[in-house]
Scaffold this motif. Structure first.
Motif, PDB file in Angstrom:
ATOM      1  N   UNK A  97      39.541  34.787  71.254  1.00  0.00           N
ATOM      2  CA  UNK A  97      39.389  34.760  72.713  1.00  0.00           C
ATOM      3  C   UNK A  97      40.080  33.562  73.347  1.00  0.00           C
ATOM      4  N   UNK A  98      40.801  32.791  72.549  1.00  0.00           N
ATOM      5  CA  UNK A  98      41.558  31.653  73.073  1.00  0.00           C
ATOM      6  C   UNK A  98      41.435  30.400  72.244  1.00  0.00           C
ATOM      7  N   UNK A  99      40.258  30.154  71.696  1.00  0.00           N
ATOM      8  CA  UNK A  99      40.039  29.012  70.808  1.00  0.00           C
ATOM      9  C   UNK A  99      40.437  27.678  71.404  1.00  0.00           C
ATOM     10  N   UNK A 100      40.212  27.517  72.732  1.00  0.00           N
ATOM     11  CA  UNK A 100      40.651  26.271  73.379  1.00  0.00           C
ATOM     12  C   UNK A 100      39.788  25.073  73.004  1.00  0.00           C
ATOM     13  N   UNK A 101      38.598  25.311  72.480  1.00  0.00           N
ATOM     14  CA  UNK A 101      37.666  24.229  72.182  1.00  0.00           C
ATOM     15  C   UNK A 101      37.300  24.270  70.702  1.00  0.00           C
ATOM     16  N   UNK A 102      36.708  23.170  70.226  1.00  0.00           N
ATOM     17  CA  UNK A 102      36.127  23.176  68.890  1.00  0.00           C
ATOM     18  C   UNK A 102      34.937  24.136  68.878  1.00  0.00           C
ATOM     19  N   UNK A 103      34.673  24.720  67.725  1.00  0.00           N
ATOM     20  CA  UNK A 103      33.641  25.753  67.611  1.00  0.00           C
ATOM     21  C   UNK A 103      32.714  25.404  66.454  1.00  0.00           C
ATOM     22  N   UNK A 104      31.423  25.329  66.734  1.00  0.00           N
ATOM     23  CA  UNK A 104      30.445  25.036  65.694  1.00  0.00           C
ATOM     24  C   UNK A 104      29.309  26.046  65.739  1.00  0.00           C
ATOM     25  N   UNK A 105      28.882  26.484  64.553  1.00  0.00           N
ATOM     26  CA  UNK A 105      27.886  27.528  64.426  1.00  0.00           C
ATOM     27  C   UNK A 105      26.964  27.196  63.257  1.00  0.00           C
ATOM     28  N   UNK A 106      25.650  27.285  63.486  1.00  0.00           N
ATOM     29  CA  UNK A 106      24.664  27.281  62.406  1.00  0.00           C
ATOM     30  C   UNK A 106      23.749  28.472  62.621  1.00  0.00           C
ATOM     31  N   UNK A 107      23.574  29.278  61.577  1.00  0.00           N
ATOM     32  CA  UNK A 107      22.683  30.422  61.630  1.00  0.00           C
ATOM     33  C   UNK A 107      21.555  30.189  60.635  1.00  0.00           C
ATOM     34  N   UNK A 108      20.322  30.222  61.113  1.00  0.00           N
ATOM     35  CA  UNK A 108      19.157  29.990  60.262  1.00  0.00           C
ATOM     36  C   UNK A 108      18.363  31.293  60.181  1.00  0.00           C
ATOM     37  N   UNK A 109      18.207  31.811  58.979  1.00  0.00           N
ATOM     38  CA  UNK A 109      17.438  33.046  58.762  1.00  0.00           C
ATOM     39  C   UNK A 109      16.018  32.687  58.342  1.00  0.00           C
ATOM     40  N   UNK A 110      15.041  33.280  59.021  1.00  0.00           N
ATOM     41  CA  UNK A 110      13.640  33.062  58.690  1.00  0.00           C
ATOM     42  C   UNK A 110      13.229  34.177  57.727  1.00  0.00           C
ATOM     43  N   UNK A 111      12.825  33.798  56.538  1.00  0.00           N
ATOM     44  CA  UNK A 111      12.592  34.773  55.467  1.00  0.00           C
ATOM     45  C   UNK A 111      11.145  35.252  55.445  1.00  0.00           C
TER      46      UNK A 111
END
Length: 241
Positions: free
Chosen positions: A227-241
């Motif tokens: 979509x352009x990637x103009x900025x830094x991108x950070x992602x954390x996904x936490x799954x509750x088991x």
């Protein structure tokens, strides 16, 4: 309650350096996304400093078994300790003046996500297939939207959409949002910088989180870059088991 977090940070396709930092501690269930800001290397330094503060925090000091309010006060103090350290460093080094960082963090304990948040990174919860933003953006645009001064459509491309009203380290002490969210098995928590939520809609994020792909963080970052990637991108996904 068991939980497991995965994540990554990406420079994007426009910027030359990555001023985001992330922290994933699956043993103690502590997770942080920080999006730095400031000239030269300031943003990168600030985001690394807030993460480093929690990396070096004595795990025995975590407020296990305390009330929600005492846990919230603990993390508010910890974020502001980091803010003071960052602020004082900026005074020592002229090239780091006015540096700061967002901070969105979660500690999972006693079937709850205990959250501390400042800035325009976000904390989401996916429950029963539906995505909810559980943090509040501290930005000029968010304030204008709340006041009814601008519309959702005009906010997306507003010239001041990157102006934030709270950050960690820009001042010695900041007002930190703290709250505790009850959790259920099957919930997912998403922490992300605006490099993701500014480019990928909540509906698309929800579709990815509901999908079968195991490494969903890669897919989300690929979508932001597409979509352009103009900025830094950070992602954390936490799954509750």
């Amino acid at each position: 309650m068991e939980a497991y977090g995965i994540g990554m940070t990406d420079v994007g396709i426009v910027r030359k350096s990555n001023q985001d930092s992330i922290f994933i501690d699956n043993e103690n269930l502590l997770f942080i996304v920080a999006d730095g800001m400031g000239g030269h290397a300031g943003g990168e330094v600030a985001s690394q400093m807030v993460v480093s503060h929690f990396q070096t925090l004595q795990r025995s000091s975590l407020p296990r078994g305390q009330s929600d309010r005492k846990i919230q006060v603990f993390f508010e103090k910890q974020v502001n300790t980091a803010s003071s350290t960052i602020f004082l460093r900026s005074l020592e080094k002229p090239d780091l003046r006015a540096m700061g960082t967002t901070c969105s963090m979660i500690w999972i304990h006693d079937r709850k996500a205990h959250c501390a948040h400042a800035g325009d990174s976000r904390i989401y919860m996916l429950r029963s297939g539906f995505l909810y933003q559980i943090s509040e953006d501290h930005s000029l645009i968010a304030e204008q939207l709340k006041a009814g001064l601008i519309s959702e459509s005009s906010a997306k491309n507003h010239a001041l959409r990157n102006v934030i009203t709270r950050s960690v380290g820009y001042r010695k002490e900041e007002h930190i949002d703290t709250f505790s969210q009850s959790l259920r098995s099957g919930d997912k928590l998403l922490l992300c910088s605006d490099g993701l939520h500014g480019k990928v809609s909540d509906s698309v994020i929800a579709k990815v989180l509901n999908g079968d792909e195991l490494e969903k963080q890669h897919e989300l970052i690929e979508l932001a870059n597409a979509a352009g990637g103009e900025d830094n991108i950070s992602v954390i996904i936490v799954s509750i088991l």
